[in-house]
Design a protein around this motif. Sequence first.
Motif, mmCIF file in Angstrom:
data_model
loop_
_atom_site.group_PDB
_atom_site.id
_atom_site.type_symbol
_atom_site.label_atom_id
_atom_site.label_comp_id
_atom_site.label_asym_id
_atom_site.label_seq_id
_atom_site.Cartn_x
_atom_site.Cartn_y
_atom_site.Cartn_z
ATOM 1 N N GLU A 1 13.279 -2.104 18.104
ATOM 2 C CA GLU A 1 13.970 -2.654 16.935
ATOM 3 C C GLU A 1 15.422 -2.200 16.978
ATOM 4 O OE1 GLU A 1 12.379 -4.566 14.873
ATOM 5 O OE2 GLU A 1 10.279 -3.888 14.797
ATOM 6 N N LYS B 1 15.008 3.292 6.763
ATOM 7 C CA LYS B 1 14.476 2.026 6.264
ATOM 8 C C LYS B 1 13.540 1.377 7.288
ATOM 9 C CE LYS B 1 16.059 -2.237 4.237
ATOM 10 N NZ LYS B 1 17.135 -3.224 4.344
ATOM 11 N N GLU B 2 13.935 1.409 8.551
ATOM 12 C CA GLU B 2 13.124 0.833 9.626
ATOM 13 C C GLU B 2 11.904 1.720 9.921
ATOM 14 O OE1 GLU B 2 14.077 -2.197 10.791
ATOM 15 O OE2 GLU B 2 12.107 -2.168 11.791
ATOM 16 N N SER C 1 10.351 3.718 7.983
ATOM 17 C CA SER C 1 9.368 3.753 6.892
ATOM 18 C C SER C 1 8.282 2.685 7.056
ATOM 19 C CB SER C 1 10.070 3.611 5.537
ATOM 20 O OG SER C 1 10.687 2.352 5.466
ATOM 21 N N LYS C 2 8.584 1.621 7.813
ATOM 22 C CA LYS C 2 7.555 0.606 8.093
ATOM 23 C C LYS C 2 6.436 1.190 8.954
ATOM 24 C CE LYS C 2 11.065 -3.018 8.173
ATOM 25 N NZ LYS C 2 11.903 -3.808 9.087
ATOM 26 N N TYR C 3 6.755 2.212 9.712
ATOM 27 C CA TYR C 3 5.773 2.830 10.610
ATOM 28 C C TYR C 3 5.200 4.120 10.022
ATOM 29 C CZ TYR C 3 7.765 -0.422 13.981
ATOM 30 O OH TYR C 3 8.200 -1.555 14.620
ATOM 31 N N LYS C 4 5.875 4.632 9.007
ATOM 32 C CA LYS C 4 5.437 5.839 8.286
ATOM 33 C C LYS C 4 5.427 7.101 9.129
ATOM 34 C CE LYS C 4 2.601 3.366 4.891
ATOM 35 N NZ LYS C 4 2.643 1.991 5.453
#
Length: 252
Positions: free
Chosen positions: A4, A38-39, A41-44
């Motif tokens: 990403e 922010k990016e 946090s999608k994967y935690k």
Amino acid sequence: MKIEIIKCLNDNYSYLIYEKETNIVSIVDPSEFSPCEKEISKYKKLDYILNTHHHVDHVDGNIRLKNKYNSRVLGFDGDKDRIPGIDITLKKNQSYKIGNLNFRVIFIPGHTKGHIAFYFENEKTVFTGDTLFSLGCGRVFEGTHVDMLNSLNKLKILPPETKVYCGHEYTKTNLDFCLKYDPENARLKEKSTEIKLKLNSNLPTIPTSISDELKTNIFLRCNDNVIKQALNLKDATDQEVFTKLRDLKDTF
Ligand code: ZN
Ligand code: FE
């Protein structure tokens, strides 16, 4: 390997790497906390932070991300006093595994004296920080022009299909500089159209590839007679041509 692209600051890129089988999340050069977080946090989770060099626009997210996610910070051994939060020191040519992904450290001083690239051979991907850019190369700060040309020569010999992820969106200025000294280059003209389309849609011009850079990046073509003629340096060595180009670019 999923990558990403994260836009940071004015023109920096950080890169999140996700490896699915072992669910390992890494980030290359977190420029600043918030956009990276922010990016992530999608994967935690965030397992590894990889730094190409110690400049603040490449490491400023290290400590807050490390504290939040208990990540391990990887950087060059020789820069262990300058990379915030470093846990794992890497040596020249060392191989290292993050999940199922294996990378090799390529030592590429010049921009700084401890600059490294992360080369994922199986994935045909290299992260070049501020050494090799799309159509350009980094400024020579701590090293010499000889160092920088040697470093670029190490990257030049990677397989041509290798994708190149660099530290900044400098492509448009680099393009204008390349066109000035290499105006008849067909691939460069084609690339110019592609780049403008992407930038007009607010898309990154990254990744580029080694094969494209070999054809279009004049810093990788110091041995090319077309470039030598354009600089009026017909009989000069590659090193002289490189130094001239880098000096011209500094004031471009
Ligand atoms: Zn830098
Ligand atoms: Fe930078």
